[in-house]
Design a protein around this motif. Structure first.
Motif, short mmCIF file in Angstrom:
data_model
loop_
_atom_site.label_atom_id
_atom_site.label_comp_id
_atom_site.label_asym_id
_atom_site.label_seq_id
_atom_site.Cartn_x
_atom_site.Cartn_y
_atom_site.Cartn_z
N LYS A 1 5.43 -12.72 -5.36
CA LYS A 1 4.48 -12.03 -6.23
C LYS A 1 3.91 -10.83 -5.49
CE LYS A 1 0.62 -12.83 -9.33
NZ LYS A 1 -0.43 -13.75 -9.76
N CYS A 2 4.08 -9.65 -6.07
CA CYS A 2 3.68 -8.41 -5.39
C CYS A 2 2.67 -7.63 -6.22
CB CYS A 2 4.90 -7.51 -5.18
SG CYS A 2 6.17 -8.22 -4.11
N LEU A 3 1.77 -6.96 -5.52
CA LEU A 3 0.89 -5.98 -6.12
C LEU A 3 1.07 -4.67 -5.36
CD1 LEU A 3 -1.57 -5.03 -7.86
CD2 LEU A 3 -3.03 -5.84 -5.99
N VAL B 1 0.86 -1.19 0.00
CA VAL B 1 0.00 0.00 0.00
C VAL B 1 0.90 1.24 0.00
CG1 VAL B 1 -1.87 1.20 1.18
CG2 VAL B 1 -1.72 -1.30 1.30
N GLY B 2 1.01 1.85 -1.16
CA GLY B 2 1.85 3.04 -1.30
C GLY B 2 3.07 2.75 -2.14
N SER B 3 3.29 3.60 -3.17
CA SER B 3 4.38 3.36 -4.12
C SER B 3 5.51 4.35 -3.96
CB SER B 3 3.84 3.43 -5.55
OG SER B 3 3.36 4.74 -5.82
N GLY B 4 5.65 4.92 -2.76
CA GLY B 4 6.82 5.76 -2.48
C GLY B 4 8.07 4.91 -2.38
N LEU B 5 9.14 5.49 -1.89
CA LEU B 5 10.41 4.77 -1.87
C LEU B 5 10.36 3.50 -1.03
CD1 LEU B 5 12.98 7.70 -1.79
CD2 LEU B 5 12.77 5.95 -3.58
N PHE B 6 9.72 3.54 0.14
CA PHE B 6 9.67 2.32 0.96
C PHE B 6 8.94 1.20 0.22
CE2 PHE B 6 8.41 -0.77 4.03
CZ PHE B 6 9.40 -0.76 5.00
N GLY B 7 7.73 1.50 -0.25
CA GLY B 7 6.93 0.48 -0.94
C GLY B 7 7.60 -0.04 -2.19
N SER B 8 8.21 0.87 -2.96
CA SER B 8 8.83 0.47 -4.23
C SER B 8 10.08 -0.38 -4.01
CB SER B 8 9.17 1.71 -5.06
OG SER B 8 8.00 2.38 -5.45
N VAL B 9 10.90 0.00 -3.02
CA VAL B 9 12.10 -0.80 -2.72
C VAL B 9 11.69 -2.18 -2.19
CG1 VAL B 9 14.10 -1.00 -1.17
CG2 VAL B 9 13.65 1.17 -2.34
N PHE B 10 10.70 -2.21 -1.31
CA PHE B 10 10.25 -3.50 -0.76
C PHE B 10 9.73 -4.39 -1.89
CE2 PHE B 10 7.86 -6.73 1.28
CZ PHE B 10 8.44 -6.91 2.53
N ALA B 11 8.89 -3.82 -2.77
CA ALA B 11 8.33 -4.60 -3.89
C ALA B 11 9.45 -5.15 -4.78
CB ALA B 11 7.38 -3.72 -4.70
N HIS B 12 10.41 -4.29 -5.08
CA HIS B 12 11.53 -4.70 -5.95
C HIS B 12 12.31 -5.86 -5.33
CE1 HIS B 12 14.80 -4.09 -8.85
NE2 HIS B 12 15.64 -4.23 -7.83
N GLU B 13 12.65 -5.72 -4.06
CA GLU B 13 13.47 -6.74 -3.40
C GLU B 13 12.69 -8.04 -3.18
OE1 GLU B 13 16.72 -6.63 -2.81
OE2 GLU B 13 16.79 -4.67 -3.78
N ALA B 14 11.42 -7.93 -2.83
CA ALA B 14 10.61 -9.14 -2.65
C ALA B 14 10.44 -9.87 -3.98
CB ALA B 14 9.24 -8.78 -2.06
N SER B 15 10.25 -9.11 -5.06
CA SER B 15 10.12 -9.72 -6.39
C SER B 15 11.40 -10.43 -6.80
CB SER B 15 9.76 -8.66 -7.43
OG SER B 15 8.51 -8.11 -7.14
N GLU C 1 9.75 -2.11 -12.22
CA GLU C 1 9.69 -2.77 -13.53
C GLU C 1 9.23 -4.23 -13.37
OE1 GLU C 1 12.53 -3.69 -17.41
OE2 GLU C 1 13.32 -2.53 -15.74
N GLY C 2 8.21 -4.60 -14.15
CA GLY C 2 7.72 -5.98 -14.12
C GLY C 2 6.81 -6.30 -12.96
N ILE C 3 6.50 -5.30 -12.11
CA ILE C 3 5.64 -5.54 -10.95
C ILE C 3 4.27 -4.93 -11.23
CG2 ILE C 3 5.30 -4.97 -8.50
CD1 ILE C 3 8.42 -4.95 -8.29
N GLU C 4 3.22 -5.66 -10.88
CA GLU C 4 1.86 -5.17 -11.13
C GLU C 4 1.57 -3.99 -10.20
OE1 GLU C 4 -2.76 -6.79 -11.15
OE2 GLU C 4 -1.13 -8.22 -10.82
N CYS C 5 1.09 -2.88 -10.78
CA CYS C 5 0.81 -1.66 -10.01
C CYS C 5 -0.56 -1.12 -10.41
CB CYS C 5 1.86 -0.59 -10.29
SG CYS C 5 3.55 -1.07 -9.89
#
Length: 369
Positions: free
Chosen positions: A28-30, A9-23, A205-209
């Motif tokens: 699988k991240c949304l 929930v939230g695509s700022g730096l915290f959310g985006s870095v977490f999504a990138h690293e988890a992917s 990149e490559g993550i569903e948003c």
């Protein structure tokens, strides 16, 4: 709908870095965001070929080479150095307080002369036990610097008298006895060439948003879609304001396109005087040394925060910290939610600190040392 390992929930730096690293770790991240764009407060909008920092000036700076290398994966950085100016009573002064500032104030030429002037004023106006921001500032830098460059700006920023503001807001004030206008001392500094969107786009990149999604409108749906939620919004809202609402300061921005190549000659100019309603003007092209025929400026106005407005600065006074501590205890009872970022942790973060916090959260989540 598909099942995800994480709904972020939230695509700022915290959310985006977490999504990138988890992917990267096969998860699988949304990512969902209530705004109509990704990137949170670092989002840039291209206007007249200029990357406009939509939510105020963002200058990346860190001493951590690992973090510097991390962001440089996604964008090349330029050599921008933040050297703001302050306009006070019709005169321009260099910031942070340095030998240029002292020369502009007093005509002092040597560090010894400037130090003597400051010491003399601290002795006359300072106190050993400052009870408010005004007393703290007078005890750190004396009367002239305080009255010329701090008092009116700070009172505009916070919307109240400096005698009512807590002393801790300015635990220290950087004073340099060199002719150096570089605001930050950090080894690594700059602005990503092409703007911060390059970093967000690279991370996601490559993550569903999905944008224009308010998590709270269909909370059960989003929670049901994932094994875990990564939440970067307001912590009090997450817990339905059980212990009351936390306080923030907000900001309001007014953008203008001007038919000139150069409006103020600097990326950031503070407007100290209380008669001027805004605190600063940002001229965005100077962040990337632009040569476009026109320019875009943003006037930044401090604003009372009320629900519905953007929450920029947590007000970390005793009252709010006591409320936040109660929410902090509730967080521990949410094993399937990871809280991160400025709003969820109710603290002011610089960009490099948010990235570091997200990387720490990843290590904890994946049991990595």
């Amino acid at each position: 709908m598909d099942k995800y390992d994480y709904v972020i929930v939230g695509s700022g730096l915290f959310g985006s870095v977490f999504a990138h690293e988890a992917s990267k770790r096969g998860k699988k991240c949304l990512v969902i965001d209530k705004r109509d764009h990704l990137g949170g407060n670092v989002y840039c909008e291209n206007v007249e070929g200029i990357n406009v920092h939509k939510y105020g000036a963002h200058i990346f700076h860190t001493n951590d080479k690992g973090l510097w290398d991390y962001v440089n994966q996604f964008a090349e950085f330029n050599h921008y150095r933040n050297s703001p100016l302050s306009l006070s009573k019709g005169k321009l002064y260099n910031l942070p307080f340095n030998m240029n500032t002292f020369y502009q104030l007093w005509g002092t030429i040597t560090p010894a002369e400037a130090q003597a002037k400051i010491d003399e004023q601290i002795a006359e106006y300072g106190t050993s036990d400052p009870q408010n921001l005004e007393e703290q500032a007078l005890s750190l830098v004396g009367k002239d610097i305080y009255e010329t460059l701090i008092k009116e700006y700070t009172e505009k920023q916070w919307g109240m008298s400096a005698t009512l503001l807590p002393a801790f807001i300015i635990k220290r004030l950087p004073v340099r006895f060199t002719f150096d206008n570089n605001y930050f001392n950090d080894t690594y500094q700059g602005i990503p060439k092409g703007g911060y969107n390059k970093i967000i786009d690279g991370l996601l990149e490559g993550i569903e948003c999905k944008t224009d999604i308010d998590f709270f409108e269909e909370r059960e749906k989003w929670e049901g879609l994932a094994d875990k939620i990564v939440f970067t919004g307001k912590v009090d809202e997450y817990f339905n304001y059980e212990f009351g609402q936390l306080d923030y300061r907000s900001l309001r921005f007014e953008n203008e396109i001007l038919p000139v190549a150069n409006h103020q000659g600097n990326a950031v100019v503070n407007y100290n005087d209380k008669e001027v309603p805004y605190t600063r003007i940002i001229e965005h092209k100077h962040f990337e040394f632009g040569t476009q025929p026109s320019t875009v400026i943003t006037k930044e106005y401090p604003d009372e925060w009320t629900p519905g407005k953007e929450a920029f600065y947590p007000i970390n006074d005793d009252k709010n910290q006591a409320i936040y501590q109660k929410y902090s205890e509730l967080k521990k009872q949410q094993p399937n939610t990871i809280f991160g970022g400025r709003l969820a942790e109710y603290r002011y973060y610089d960009m490099h600190q948010i990235i570091a916090s997200a990387l720490t959260a990843i290590k904890k989540e994946f049991n990595e040392n």
